[in-house]
Motif scaffolding. Sequence first.
Motif, PDB file in Angstrom:
ATOM      1  N   ILE A  87       0.851  -1.190   0.000  1.00  0.00           N
ATOM      2  CA  ILE A  87       0.000   0.000   0.000  1.00  0.00           C
ATOM      3  C   ILE A  87       0.886   1.240   0.000  1.00  0.00           C
ATOM      4  N   VAL A  88       0.636   2.136  -0.956  1.00  0.00           N
ATOM      5  CA  VAL A  88       1.375   3.390  -1.047  1.00  0.00           C
ATOM      6  C   VAL A  88       0.373   4.545  -1.034  1.00  0.00           C
ATOM      7  N   THR A  89       0.823   5.696  -0.590  1.00  0.00           N
ATOM      8  CA  THR A  89      -0.026   6.885  -0.528  1.00  0.00           C
ATOM      9  C   THR A  89       0.312   7.824  -1.670  1.00  0.00           C
ATOM     10  N   LEU A  90      -0.720   8.211  -2.432  1.00  0.00           N
ATOM     11  CA  LEU A  90      -0.544   9.101  -3.576  1.00  0.00           C
ATOM     12  C   LEU A  90      -1.573  10.223  -3.501  1.00  0.00           C
ATOM     13  N   PRO A  91      -1.317  11.354  -4.156  1.00  0.00           N
ATOM     14  CA  PRO A  91      -2.294  12.455  -4.137  1.00  0.00           C
ATOM     15  C   PRO A  91      -3.535  12.096  -4.947  1.00  0.00           C
ATOM     16  N   LYS A  92      -4.667  12.607  -4.518  1.00  0.00           N
ATOM     17  CA  LYS A  92      -5.880  12.432  -5.299  1.00  0.00           C
ATOM     18  C   LYS A  92      -5.742  13.175  -6.626  1.00  0.00           C
ATOM     19  N   THR A  93      -6.395  12.657  -7.639  1.00  0.00           N
ATOM     20  CA  THR A  93      -6.305  13.260  -8.971  1.00  0.00           C
ATOM     21  C   THR A  93      -7.358  14.351  -9.083  1.00  0.00           C
ATOM     22  N   LEU A  94      -6.949  15.581  -8.795  1.00  0.00           N
ATOM     23  CA  LEU A  94      -7.864  16.719  -8.770  1.00  0.00           C
ATOM     24  C   LEU A  94      -7.431  17.761  -9.799  1.00  0.00           C
ATOM     25  N   LYS A  95      -8.401  18.360 -10.448  1.00  0.00           N
ATOM     26  CA  LYS A  95      -8.098  19.389 -11.429  1.00  0.00           C
ATOM     27  C   LYS A  95      -7.404  20.583 -10.784  1.00  0.00           C
ATOM     28  N   SER A  96      -7.764  20.884  -9.545  1.00  0.00           N
ATOM     29  CA  SER A  96      -7.187  22.029  -8.844  1.00  0.00           C
ATOM     30  C   SER A  96      -5.689  21.860  -8.580  1.00  0.00           C
ATOM     31  N   SER A  97      -5.199  20.611  -8.600  1.00  0.00           N
ATOM     32  CA  SER A  97      -3.785  20.387  -8.322  1.00  0.00           C
ATOM     33  C   SER A  97      -2.890  20.890  -9.455  1.00  0.00           C
ATOM     34  N   PHE A  98      -3.488  21.198 -10.617  1.00  0.00           N
ATOM     35  CA  PHE A  98      -2.702  21.701 -11.744  1.00  0.00           C
ATOM     36  C   PHE A  98      -2.659  23.228 -11.786  1.00  0.00           C
ATOM     37  N   ILE A  99      -3.295  23.881 -10.810  1.00  0.00           N
ATOM     38  CA  ILE A  99      -3.221  25.338 -10.719  1.00  0.00           C
ATOM     39  C   ILE A  99      -1.932  25.709  -9.986  1.00  0.00           C
ATOM     40  N   ILE A 100      -1.100  26.490 -10.628  1.00  0.00           N
ATOM     41  CA  ILE A 100       0.196  26.859 -10.057  1.00  0.00           C
ATOM     42  C   ILE A 100       0.073  28.070  -9.148  1.00  0.00           C
ATOM     43  N   SER A 101      -0.713  29.050  -9.559  1.00  0.00           N
ATOM     44  CA  SER A 101      -0.910  30.244  -8.741  1.00  0.00           C
ATOM     45  C   SER A 101      -2.312  30.808  -8.991  1.00  0.00           C
ATOM     46  N   PRO A 102      -3.100  31.068  -7.939  1.00  0.00           N
ATOM     47  CA  PRO A 102      -2.773  30.839  -6.525  1.00  0.00           C
ATOM     48  C   PRO A 102      -2.801  29.350  -6.172  1.00  0.00           C
ATOM     49  N   ARG A 103      -1.787  28.896  -5.477  1.00  0.00           N
ATOM     50  CA  ARG A 103      -1.617  27.481  -5.162  1.00  0.00           C
ATOM     51  C   ARG A 103      -2.332  27.108  -3.875  1.00  0.00           C
ATOM     52  N   GLU A 104      -3.078  25.998  -3.927  1.00  0.00           N
ATOM     53  CA  GLU A 104      -3.703  25.463  -2.724  1.00  0.00           C
ATOM     54  C   GLU A 104      -2.774  24.421  -2.113  1.00  0.00           C
ATOM     55  N   ALA A 105      -2.666  24.430  -0.787  1.00  0.00           N
ATOM     56  CA  ALA A 105      -1.824  23.451  -0.107  1.00  0.00           C
ATOM     57  C   ALA A 105      -2.381  22.046  -0.302  1.00  0.00           C
ATOM     58  N   LEU A 106      -1.494  21.091  -0.552  1.00  0.00           N
ATOM     59  CA  LEU A 106      -1.901  19.702  -0.742  1.00  0.00           C
ATOM     60  C   LEU A 106      -1.831  18.999   0.606  1.00  0.00           C
ATOM     61  N   SER A 107      -2.943  18.938   1.305  1.00  0.00           N
ATOM     62  CA  SER A 107      -2.971  18.380   2.656  1.00  0.00           C
ATOM     63  C   SER A 107      -3.078  16.862   2.616  1.00  0.00           C
ATOM     64  N   LEU A 108      -2.902  16.256   3.778  1.00  0.00           N
ATOM     65  CA  LEU A 108      -3.018  14.797   3.875  1.00  0.00           C
ATOM     66  C   LEU A 108      -4.404  14.314   3.478  1.00  0.00           C
ATOM     67  N   SER A 109      -5.419  15.157   3.688  1.00  0.00           N
ATOM     68  CA  SER A 109      -6.782  14.768   3.337  1.00  0.00           C
ATOM     69  C   SER A 109      -6.983  14.654   1.833  1.00  0.00           C
ATOM     70  N   LEU A 110      -6.064  15.210   1.068  1.00  0.00           N
ATOM     71  CA  LEU A 110      -6.163  15.146  -0.391  1.00  0.00           C
ATOM     72  C   LEU A 110      -5.279  14.031  -0.959  1.00  0.00           C
ATOM     73  N   HIS A 111      -5.014  13.039  -0.147  1.00  0.00           N
ATOM     74  CA  HIS A 111      -4.282  11.850  -0.576  1.00  0.00           C
ATOM     75  C   HIS A 111      -5.165  10.620  -0.396  1.00  0.00           C
ATOM     76  N   GLU A 112      -4.797   9.557  -1.066  1.00  0.00           N
ATOM     77  CA  GLU A 112      -5.505   8.293  -0.894  1.00  0.00           C
ATOM     78  C   GLU A 112      -4.514   7.140  -1.064  1.00  0.00           C
TER      79      GLU A 112
END
Length: 286
Positions: A208-233
């Motif tokens: 089992i490995v932990t990877l980020p969820k595949t979200l469209k918002s993760s491709f926004i560079i600025s303004p950048r949203e923090a990638l929290s643990l809750s956005l992983h699976e």
Amino acid sequence: MAKTLLVEGEIHWGYSIRAVSESAAAHPYTVPPPSTLMGALAFGIAQLHLRKPECLYEDGKLYSFTVKVFDHTLWATMSLGESSLVTPSSDMIKMFSLIYQRGERHKLEYWEKGMWFGVRGHGKMYNPNGNFKILYVINDRLIDEIGSEQNLIKAAYQISRLGSKESIVNINSALLSTKLEVMRDKRPLRTSFYFPTELAEDVADAVIVTLPKTLKSSFIISPREALSLSLHENYYLPALQLGYLRPREAIVRKLSKNGVAFKASFEDREILFIAPKSLAEKLGGV
């Protein structure tokens, strides 16, 4: 209608994919996540066919061109091949450190003193001469936008890295198929492609490995949203843990109510993979 794109290649030394919100010395993801796979394909599409830069600026936002590919990529997954031996490491490198500094250090005089850079541990996954397969499920609208199926295959051959710019790969083949079906047989199946743990209840020969969820918002560079643990699976990665990761096929004995087994048929092989039930619904039951 959807098509499956199978891309096969080799990794030169390994790769490094780290969460952008973490510190310079953050540990890397064990395998390139689906978002990285999408970005790798988007690079070829942007450069080769649409003549677009890697980053675009619209409506006050700076974002990766991958946003344009995201809606047309229904699923992306990866398999580490039989020649792979994956080992985590942290190498000391010279790194731009100004983003971790405040106030006075941002003045040009501090650059002249060499204080904008520092020596830091850089998280990497070593897999020298390892091979891999990437499977994309893509709708026809993407093919319409870039002109033809042949253009999509050419874009796949343009994949030059997985993750950071140093994570160089070589593409050996790219195949496109329209033969995609849901597997109705409930017998245990084998797959070498990773998938979310929520899609299966009984799996052997996987870690089992932990990877980020595949979200469209993760491709926004600025303004950048923090990638929290809750956005992983968590994902099942078909491999054995032997002090290093030794890839192999996982045995899936029972799927969850959210998981569906698919079979993609190419010229000389059949590829089995696990994906969410929502994918089957998008494809009209296949």
